[in-house]
Structure formats: C-alpha cells, structure tokens
Design a protein around this motif. Sequence first.
Motif, PDB file in Angstrom:
ATOM      1  N   ARG A 139       0.593  -1.552   0.281  1.00  0.00           N
ATOM      2  CA  ARG A 139      -0.270  -0.054  -0.174  1.00  0.00           C
ATOM      3  C   ARG A 139       0.777   0.986  -0.375  1.00  0.00           C
ATOM      4  O   ARG A 139       1.965   1.309   0.624  1.00  0.00           O
ATOM      5  CB  ARG A 139      -1.077  -0.136   0.967  1.00  0.00           C
ATOM      6  CG  ARG A 139      -2.310   1.124   1.493  1.00  0.00           C
ATOM      7  CD  ARG A 139      -2.857   1.322   2.503  1.00  0.00           C
ATOM      8  NE  ARG A 139      -3.082  -0.346   2.863  1.00  0.00           N
ATOM      9  CZ  ARG A 139      -3.258  -1.462   3.526  1.00  0.00           C
ATOM     10  NH1 ARG A 139      -2.201  -0.753   4.369  1.00  0.00           N
ATOM     11  NH2 ARG A 139      -3.814  -2.304   3.719  1.00  0.00           N
ATOM     12  N   GLN A 165      -2.176   0.658  -6.407  1.00  0.00           N
ATOM     13  CA  GLN A 165      -2.068   2.243  -6.836  1.00  0.00           C
ATOM     14  C   GLN A 165      -0.472   1.888  -7.321  1.00  0.00           C
ATOM     15  O   GLN A 165       0.000   2.452  -9.068  1.00  0.00           O
ATOM     16  CB  GLN A 165      -1.580   2.901  -5.796  1.00  0.00           C
ATOM     17  CG  GLN A 165      -3.068   3.487  -4.982  1.00  0.00           C
ATOM     18  CD  GLN A 165      -3.998   2.685  -4.064  1.00  0.00           C
ATOM     19  OE1 GLN A 165      -3.577   1.176  -3.834  1.00  0.00           O
ATOM     20  NE2 GLN A 165      -4.242   2.983  -3.288  1.00  0.00           N
ATOM     21  N   ILE A 205      -8.987   5.116  -3.680  1.00  0.00           N
ATOM     22  CA  ILE A 205      -7.345   6.409  -3.292  1.00  0.00           C
ATOM     23  C   ILE A 205      -7.328   6.052  -1.858  1.00  0.00           C
ATOM     24  O   ILE A 205      -6.555   6.802  -1.138  1.00  0.00           O
ATOM     25  CB  ILE A 205      -8.051   7.558  -4.290  1.00  0.00           C
ATOM     26  CG1 ILE A 205      -9.079   8.122  -4.185  1.00  0.00           C
ATOM     27  CG2 ILE A 205      -8.394   7.418  -5.579  1.00  0.00           C
ATOM     28  CD1 ILE A 205      -9.388   9.400  -4.286  1.00  0.00           C
ATOM     29  N   LEU A 257       2.756   6.811  -9.453  1.00  0.00           N
ATOM     30  CA  LEU A 257       1.202   6.316 -10.309  1.00  0.00           C
ATOM     31  C   LEU A 257       1.383   5.976 -11.673  1.00  0.00           C
ATOM     32  O   LEU A 257       2.267   6.596 -12.171  1.00  0.00           O
ATOM     33  CB  LEU A 257      -0.283   6.731 -10.133  1.00  0.00           C
ATOM     34  CG  LEU A 257      -0.258   7.586  -8.570  1.00  0.00           C
ATOM     35  CD1 LEU A 257      -1.873   8.621  -8.694  1.00  0.00           C
ATOM     36  CD2 LEU A 257      -0.583   5.720  -8.055  1.00  0.00           C
ATOM     37  N   LEU A 272      -6.438   5.474 -12.021  1.00  0.00           N
ATOM     38  CA  LEU A 272      -5.994   5.900 -10.396  1.00  0.00           C
ATOM     39  C   LEU A 272      -5.627   6.809 -11.214  1.00  0.00           C
ATOM     40  O   LEU A 272      -5.548   7.949 -10.208  1.00  0.00           O
ATOM     41  CB  LEU A 272      -5.699   4.652  -9.599  1.00  0.00           C
ATOM     42  CG  LEU A 272      -5.801   3.700  -8.618  1.00  0.00           C
ATOM     43  CD1 LEU A 272      -5.130   2.946  -8.526  1.00  0.00           C
ATOM     44  CD2 LEU A 272      -6.573   4.593  -6.969  1.00  0.00           C
ATOM     45  N   TYR A 273      -4.843   7.461 -11.647  1.00  0.00           N
ATOM     46  CA  TYR A 273      -4.030   8.129 -11.907  1.00  0.00           C
ATOM     47  C   TYR A 273      -5.023   9.302 -12.526  1.00  0.00           C
ATOM     48  O   TYR A 273      -5.122  10.473 -11.727  1.00  0.00           O
ATOM     49  CB  TYR A 273      -3.186   8.670 -13.337  1.00  0.00           C
ATOM     50  CG  TYR A 273      -2.218   9.560 -13.813  1.00  0.00           C
ATOM     51  CD1 TYR A 273      -1.184   9.341 -13.346  1.00  0.00           C
ATOM     52  CD2 TYR A 273      -2.655  10.088 -14.464  1.00  0.00           C
ATOM     53  CE1 TYR A 273      -0.709  10.926 -13.438  1.00  0.00           C
ATOM     54  CE2 TYR A 273      -1.590  11.527 -14.896  1.00  0.00           C
ATOM     55  CZ  TYR A 273      -0.914  11.818 -14.121  1.00  0.00           C
ATOM     56  OH  TYR A 273       0.280  12.415 -14.398  1.00  0.00           O
ATOM     57  N   TYR A 327      -6.620  10.388  -8.629  1.00  0.00           N
ATOM     58  CA  TYR A 327      -6.444  11.536  -8.458  1.00  0.00           C
ATOM     59  C   TYR A 327      -5.766  12.804  -8.935  1.00  0.00           C
ATOM     60  O   TYR A 327      -6.538  13.871  -7.826  1.00  0.00           O
ATOM     61  CB  TYR A 327      -5.156  11.021  -7.508  1.00  0.00           C
ATOM     62  CG  TYR A 327      -5.036   9.776  -6.564  1.00  0.00           C
ATOM     63  CD1 TYR A 327      -4.670  10.194  -5.198  1.00  0.00           C
ATOM     64  CD2 TYR A 327      -4.194   8.516  -6.864  1.00  0.00           C
ATOM     65  CE1 TYR A 327      -4.612   9.159  -4.200  1.00  0.00           C
ATOM     66  CE2 TYR A 327      -4.312   7.313  -5.698  1.00  0.00           C
ATOM     67  CZ  TYR A 327      -4.388   7.681  -4.514  1.00  0.00           C
ATOM     68  OH  TYR A 327      -4.672   6.912  -3.396  1.00  0.00           O
TER      69      TYR A 327
END
Length: 444
Positions: free
Chosen positions: A158, A200, A400, A428, A434-435, A438
């Motif tokens: 993580r 991530q 996230i 990332l 995810l990029y 965020y």
Amino acid sequence: MSAILYFRRIISGKELKKHRILMAPMEICGIMLKIHHELERKGIINDFLTFYEYAFAGDCRKYENKSLRGYFKFVGKCRKNREKRRTLLVRLWQIPEMLCVLGIFFKALFLYDTFLFFYGMGLFYCTHYLRRIERLEFMIYRLLHKNVVMCYFGSDSRPPYCGKVDTDIGSLYKQTKETAARVQMIEKYVTVIDSPTTAQFRRRPFIVYNRIFPIMEEAEFVSAEPEGDREKVVILHAPSDQRWKGTKEVRELIQKLQDDGEPVEYVEISGQPHEKVMEAIQSADIVIDQMYSDVPMALFAAEASLSGIPVVVCSYYTELCKKEFKFELPPLCYCKVEEAEEQIRKLIHDKELRKEMGKKEREYVQMHYMAEDVIERLLNVIEGKIPTEWYFDPKEALYIWGWGNSKDEVEKKVMELVDAYGFDALCLDSDSALYSAYKSYIGK
C-alpha cells in the motif's frame, strides 16, 4: 546427461518429488502454520521459517525446519548484538548475519522447488547488505525455474500516503519511492497475490487476495454461547493495532450508544494470545472488526464469522468493492464508515437479524475459506492453473482512500506530498484509472 545439466535439474527441483515448498520469512496471523498443517495432511513436503518475531505466534516455532532454523537463530543473535552496539560493531555483526542468510538461501535452492513468501519479502531483504541486491535473489529463482509466489497483506504494498505511516513529508516521499520501486521490481519475477485496494503502484495483473485467503481451520470454530435473556448486547472489538484499526472511533461510537441508553456491554481485547480472543468471540453478540478497512473480510472477521457471530466492517470501499471483486462478497455488515452507528443499532435491537447474519457468515466461510479449499486454490496458483477471473488488472483500480485513516487524514498526506514534490511523487501509472482519479480529486 552432462554434469552441468544434471546439476541444473537438481537445483530446479525436477529430480525431486513434486512440490517441496518453503514458506518464509514472516508469519502473518498464523497463516504459515495453517498452510503447513494442511499441506502435511496432503502428503506434500513443506517447511516454514519465521525470521521476524510474530507477537501471536503461539507454538508455531516447534514446526519450523530444524536444520535451517539453526541459521535463523544465529541471525537473531547477530541482530540483537548489533542493536546493542555502536555503529562500527553494528556493521561487523551484519556480516555474519548476511553469511547466515546466504547459507539458508543456497541450502533452500537444493531442498525446495517452490517458495511461498509473505509480507512482500524474500530472504535477502532480511539483512542490510543483501537487501541492496534483492533483485538478484529473484533473478536466481527465475533462472533456476523455481515457483515463487509472493503474498501481500496490505502495508507491504500500500502507498505510505494512504496507509500505516505517521512521519514528516520528506520521509513520506522517500518511503513512497522505495515502496513503489520494490513492488514493481518483485512483480516482474513472481506470481503476486494482493488486493485491488493496494494496487496503486502495480503495473501487472495479480491474483486477488480474497480469491485465496483468509485460511481457516475447523479447530478455530467456537460455538457461541446462547444469548438467553441477558439484559445487554455484548459488542466485541479486538484490534491487533489500536491506532490503525480505528479503536478510538469505535470507543467513541460505543460511548454514544451507551449515552443514548442502548443496552450495550463493550468488550475490548488487544495484545492478547489467540486463545483469549477466541474465548471472547464465544461470548460476543456482535463483533466490530475495523473502522477503516480496505478488504471486506480479513482474518479476525473470518474467525468471528466461522463462529456465527455477526461482524461489522466499516470501509470507504463498499461500493467499489462490488465492482472490483467480481465474486460473491461475504454476507457480513460491510458498511460505509458514516453508516456504522445506524447498522449497529439495527443489530442491537434485532436478535433474529443477528442470528440470521451469523448463520450466513458461517456458511460463507465454510464454503470459501476452510483450509482444504484454500490449499487447493494455492496449489493451482503454484502449478499455474489460474482461472482468468482470479486476476485483477491494476489499470482498472479506482480506490484512493487506503486503510487505517479517515478521508481527511489521507487527503492531508496526499496534498502535502503533491505540494512538496509534485504529482509524480504519488508514483502512479499515467495510463491507469487511479492516475485520473487522484488527478480529478486533487483538482477539486
């Protein structure tokens, strides 16, 4: 056959009985011992070694490989001696420590064809000097055609900015870069078992943790005491780590319920042997696992479920989980953090609901997570017989918020990191969902 080819076949395990398994170097919640027992029942040769002390290990030491354990005991002495001494002697003690781990490594290459590693660590990571050439260890396994499976449990993969870290921003940045680099290096050489919520830093598909674990044994089943006519509902919370399991928030919630006149008796156990925890489960009506979990069912929740006790797990992942896990979710009370009070009140006032939920939970664990079934799936992983649906592509991950922290705490860490070092400090994949997630959140 030439001597060189014969040597290579011996080293790669092809001249040995199929499946000779070594588990190392860290015990997590008794998983190694359970796997060891079930593999032995199946007649599969296996050993395990715990380099790091495990607080709730119980009697697991007596099952370790005796010949390799001698090396580990000496490594432990080296570590204790260097911890007591100043810099120069610390460096000196690290040399015999390194030599011992090398002895274990080379001996293990001859003895085992399969390596099952836990908590994101191989053998070289256990010493200061070998840690610097950790990649070499995994390259050798690949070269010699060893089966290597790496099991992650959260904090080992993580991102530090949404996990178990309380530190200054400079150290946070350094830990983030180091964790991302190790995760991406190791996944090139091994089969990975991890969770979508800790994806991530990942760049390659991996096996979803809850497709395989947790692992339970029939011996862990305890028959819950009948509630009878007792006046109060017993709520149990048994955190292994009070800071990161949300114990402060659990206490505040229970206090509010009691102030409102709810018939609640609160029992909290922390730092106790496993037997004590199981005794407490036997007497509980409701179990609160965690306030900021990032998996629907961790080990403690599974233990309580196997005993038929309704479990409350709070998380920011509840909605995404339905999309990302793609298999039957456990029938416990997996709720949003802000819904915890409402859900617990329902359970307090509805005895039949508690009974029905506990029954469904027990059936779920018995169907999915008993040792025999877990080992069958684990052997399929080792043999490469992995169904496509077990895999998760990290490019699809969207979660996230991490684990052990409120949204405000995660947001504070992320914003401080980005302000100090730029968005790339989050490490990332620019092609991942995810990029974008965020980026979108930070841009608000």
